[in-house]
Design a protein around this motif. Structure first.
Motif, PDB file in Angstrom:
ATOM      1  N   ILE A 120       0.715  -1.297   0.012  1.00 34.31           N
ATOM      2  CA  ILE A 120       0.036  -0.048  -0.116  1.00 34.31           C
ATOM      3  C   ILE A 120       0.877   1.029  -0.056  1.00 34.31           C
ATOM      4  N   GLY A 121       0.720   2.309  -0.984  1.00 34.35           N
ATOM      5  CA  GLY A 121       1.275   3.445  -0.771  1.00 34.35           C
ATOM      6  C   GLY A 121       0.983   4.303   0.050  1.00 34.35           C
ATOM      7  N   LEU A 122       1.941   5.084   0.410  1.00 29.66           N
ATOM      8  CA  LEU A 122       1.523   6.120   1.380  1.00 29.66           C
ATOM      9  C   LEU A 122       1.768   7.631   0.842  1.00 29.66           C
ATOM     10  N   ASN A 123       0.702   8.481   0.883  1.00 27.14           N
ATOM     11  CA  ASN A 123       0.883   9.676   0.102  1.00 27.14           C
ATOM     12  C   ASN A 123       0.252  10.997   0.954  1.00 27.14           C
ATOM     13  N   PHE A 124       0.658  12.112   0.611  1.00 25.79           N
ATOM     14  CA  PHE A 124       0.037  13.280   1.436  1.00 25.79           C
ATOM     15  C   PHE A 124      -1.502  13.230   1.411  1.00 25.79           C
ATOM     16  N   VAL A 125      -2.144  12.973   0.098  1.00 24.35           N
ATOM     17  CA  VAL A 125      -3.429  13.094   0.355  1.00 24.35           C
ATOM     18  C   VAL A 125      -4.141  12.439   1.052  1.00 24.35           C
ATOM     19  N   PRO A 148     -10.229   4.984  -5.595  1.00 26.73           N
ATOM     20  CA  PRO A 148     -10.664   5.813  -4.351  1.00 26.73           C
ATOM     21  C   PRO A 148     -10.075   5.509  -3.081  1.00 26.73           C
ATOM     22  N   SER A 149     -10.393   6.276  -2.117  1.00 33.18           N
ATOM     23  CA  SER A 149      -9.920   6.069  -0.789  1.00 33.18           C
ATOM     24  C   SER A 149     -10.332   4.356  -0.418  1.00 33.18           C
ATOM     25  N   GLY A 150      -9.615   3.910   0.595  1.00 32.91           N
ATOM     26  CA  GLY A 150      -9.835   2.512   0.957  1.00 32.91           C
ATOM     27  C   GLY A 150      -8.721   1.509   0.913  1.00 32.91           C
ATOM     28  N   ALA A 151      -7.599   1.964   0.601  1.00 36.44           N
ATOM     29  CA  ALA A 151      -6.297   1.132   0.529  1.00 36.44           C
ATOM     30  C   ALA A 151      -5.732   0.636   1.877  1.00 36.44           C
ATOM     31  N   TYR A 152      -5.784   1.442   2.849  1.00 34.98           N
ATOM     32  CA  TYR A 152      -5.250   0.905   4.194  1.00 34.98           C
ATOM     33  C   TYR A 152      -6.112  -0.483   4.639  1.00 34.98           C
ATOM     34  N   ALA A 153      -6.086  -1.534   4.314  1.00 36.42           N
ATOM     35  CA  ALA A 153      -6.694  -2.556   4.387  1.00 36.42           C
ATOM     36  C   ALA A 153      -6.147  -3.857   3.917  1.00 36.42           C
ATOM     37  N   GLU A 154      -6.287  -4.774   4.542  1.00 35.16           N
ATOM     38  CA  GLU A 154      -6.065  -6.238   3.841  1.00 35.16           C
ATOM     39  C   GLU A 154      -6.502  -6.641   2.769  1.00 35.16           C
ATOM     40  N   GLU A 155      -7.935  -6.204   2.361  1.00 35.16           N
ATOM     41  CA  GLU A 155      -8.826  -6.494   1.459  1.00 35.16           C
ATOM     42  C   GLU A 155      -9.476  -5.226   1.035  1.00 35.16           C
ATOM     43  N   ARG A 156      -9.961  -5.088  -0.167  1.00 38.67           N
ATOM     44  CA  ARG A 156     -10.813  -4.203  -0.464  1.00 38.67           C
ATOM     45  C   ARG A 156     -11.725  -4.234  -1.510  1.00 38.67           C
ATOM     46  N   LEU A 157     -12.710  -3.591  -1.680  1.00 35.88           N
ATOM     47  CA  LEU A 157     -13.312  -3.750  -2.983  1.00 35.88           C
ATOM     48  C   LEU A 157     -12.931  -2.384  -3.820  1.00 35.88           C
ATOM     49  N   LEU A 158     -13.016  -2.653  -5.005  1.00 33.11           N
ATOM     50  CA  LEU A 158     -12.727  -1.356  -6.037  1.00 33.11           C
ATOM     51  C   LEU A 158     -13.275  -1.620  -7.393  1.00 33.11           C
ATOM     52  N   PRO A 159     -13.614  -0.500  -7.931  1.00 35.04           N
ATOM     53  CA  PRO A 159     -14.231  -0.304  -9.246  1.00 35.04           C
ATOM     54  C   PRO A 159     -13.219  -0.878 -10.274  1.00 35.04           C
ATOM     55  N   ALA A 160     -13.822  -1.904 -11.012  1.00 32.27           N
ATOM     56  CA  ALA A 160     -12.833  -2.559 -11.916  1.00 32.27           C
ATOM     57  C   ALA A 160     -12.118  -1.660 -12.818  1.00 32.27           C
ATOM     58  N   GLY A 185      11.460  10.195  -0.764  1.00 27.54           N
ATOM     59  CA  GLY A 185      11.093   9.061  -1.619  1.00 27.54           C
ATOM     60  C   GLY A 185       9.841   8.513  -1.290  1.00 27.54           C
ATOM     61  N   SER A 186       9.587   7.109  -1.588  1.00 27.44           N
ATOM     62  CA  SER A 186       8.337   6.455  -1.533  1.00 27.44           C
ATOM     63  C   SER A 186       8.417   5.550  -0.275  1.00 27.44           C
ATOM     64  N   THR A 187       7.197   5.377   0.414  1.00 28.06           N
ATOM     65  CA  THR A 187       7.023   4.673   1.697  1.00 28.06           C
ATOM     66  C   THR A 187       5.776   3.715   1.607  1.00 28.06           C
ATOM     67  N   LEU A 188       5.767   2.691   2.120  1.00 23.76           N
ATOM     68  CA  LEU A 188       4.949   1.580   2.007  1.00 23.76           C
ATOM     69  C   LEU A 188       4.423   1.223   3.168  1.00 23.76           C
ATOM     70  N   LEU A 189       3.184   0.893   3.469  1.00 22.84           N
ATOM     71  CA  LEU A 189       2.477   0.226   4.288  1.00 22.84           C
ATOM     72  C   LEU A 189       2.335  -1.173   3.714  1.00 22.84           C
ATOM     73  N   LEU A 190       2.871  -2.323   4.783  1.00 22.65           N
ATOM     74  CA  LEU A 190       2.616  -3.684   4.161  1.00 22.65           C
ATOM     75  C   LEU A 190       1.603  -4.394   5.206  1.00 22.65           C
TER      76      LEU A 190
END
Length: 323
Positions: free
Chosen positions: A38-43, A89-101, A317-322
């Motif tokens: 999961i990417g970390l961003n200022f937004v 859209p928002s919702g990435a800070y999760a082990e699983e998520r739903l996403l519009p295809a 640079g880039s920061t990740l959440l795992l």
């Protein structure tokens, strides 16, 4: 049971709470993704704090990559088992998520999950800023604020590969050296000198063609002083606070300047636009134009610490959440 960071009230990093959360089965036009990175961003911070309005409660996070575990009715171009990335859209800070295809981006073989999650939002932002907001030409000169940040490291390398002269700013000797190693011809430590004065020196008094500024309030007006007459100020972030321009006459007195405030939502409104930008980014990674390095990793459970580090300018640079 899957877990996710939930925000139930706006505020500081502490408002994020890791909770059990079943994303459910995908509906029509949706897919379910098991996140691998999961990417970390200022937004993410802007939405958490309330600067950007998001309906509560919500799961923060606008970028990730993983494996498709289920597809909903009507989804034809993505299958269970596919490797995909996404921005928004928002919702990435999760082990699983739903996403519009339509927001999913199939990953080519040479892009692993961490590279995708570290590069997509930042790299695709760099793409539209350099190729669409202003079609950067080899003979042109730019200034990139926060050149050692996530977008900055990618964009400065890409701009230099396009043949532009690239100046950057950074806030410590270490960040100055990092930005210099990633495309900048010259890097100005803004804590030690006026970056506008130095830009004028570097350009023989002319100023640069474009300033790219994600810092916001703290640098906006001095950034205008770096521009040549009829130059473009690209304000694309608010790391130090939102920008206000109460008197448009300032643009006249500083040289008939242009100002724009672009967003990924506008530039990637369609699936075709989104996937084209990703294709360009992945090609630049594949041919060696861009080198994506993950500088920091945090556990998903420690998302609050990651936000504190980002907002405290302790990251590069880039920061990740795992998960």
């Amino acid at each position: 049971m899957s877990r996710a960071q939930i925000v139930r009230r706006h505020g500081g990093p502490e408002v994020m709470q890791l909770e059990d959360r079943d994303p459910g089965a995908p509906g029509p036009g949706q897919i379910r993704i098991a996140n691998k990175a999961i990417g970390l961003n200022f937004v993410d911070c802007y939405e958490r704090s309330g600067l950007y309005k998001v309906e509560l409660p919500f799961v923060p996070g606008n970028e990730g990559a993983g494996v498709v575990t289920a597809v909903g009715e009507g989804v034809e171009d993505i299958r269970v088992g596919d490797r995909v990335g996404y921005i928004g859209p928002s919702g990435a800070y999760a082990e699983e998520r739903l996403l519009p295809a339509g927001r999913a981006i199939p990953l080519p073989d040479h892009i692993d999950f961490e590279t995708a999650a570290a590069a997509m939002l930042k790299g695709m932002t760099a793409y539209y800023l350099l190729f669409e907001t202003w079609k950067l030409k080899p003979e042109e000169t730019i200034l990139w604020q926060a050149a050692a940040g996530g977008v900055g490291l990618i964009a400065c390398r890409w701009a230099r590969a396009l043949g532009a002269t690239v100046y950057g700013t950074a806030g410590s000797p270490e960040k100055v050296e990092l930005a210099r190693a990633n495309g900048c011809h010259e890097v100005i430590n803004y804590r030690e000198q006026s970056f506008a004065k130095r830009v004028r020196e570097l350009t023989g008094g002319r100023g640069v063609d474009v300033v790219y500024d994600s810092v916001g309030q703290a640098t906006f007006e001095e950034s205008l002083d770096c521009l040549r007459p009829r130059g473009l100020m690209v304000s694309f972030g608010n790391a130090s606070g939102p920008v206000a321009v109460p008197n448009l006459g300032i643009l006249a007195t500083k040289g008939s300047l242009y100002v724009t405030r672009p967003t990924t939502k506008t530039y990637f409104a369609s699936t075709a636009e989104l996937r084209h930008a990703a294709k360009m980014l992945f090609a630049a990674i594949g041919d060696g134009t861009l080198d994506i390095v993950v500088h920091q990793r945090f556990r998903l459970a420690d998302a609050a610490d990651a936000h504190r580090a980002l907002e405290g300018r302790q990251t590069t640079g880039s920061t990740l959440l795992l998960p």
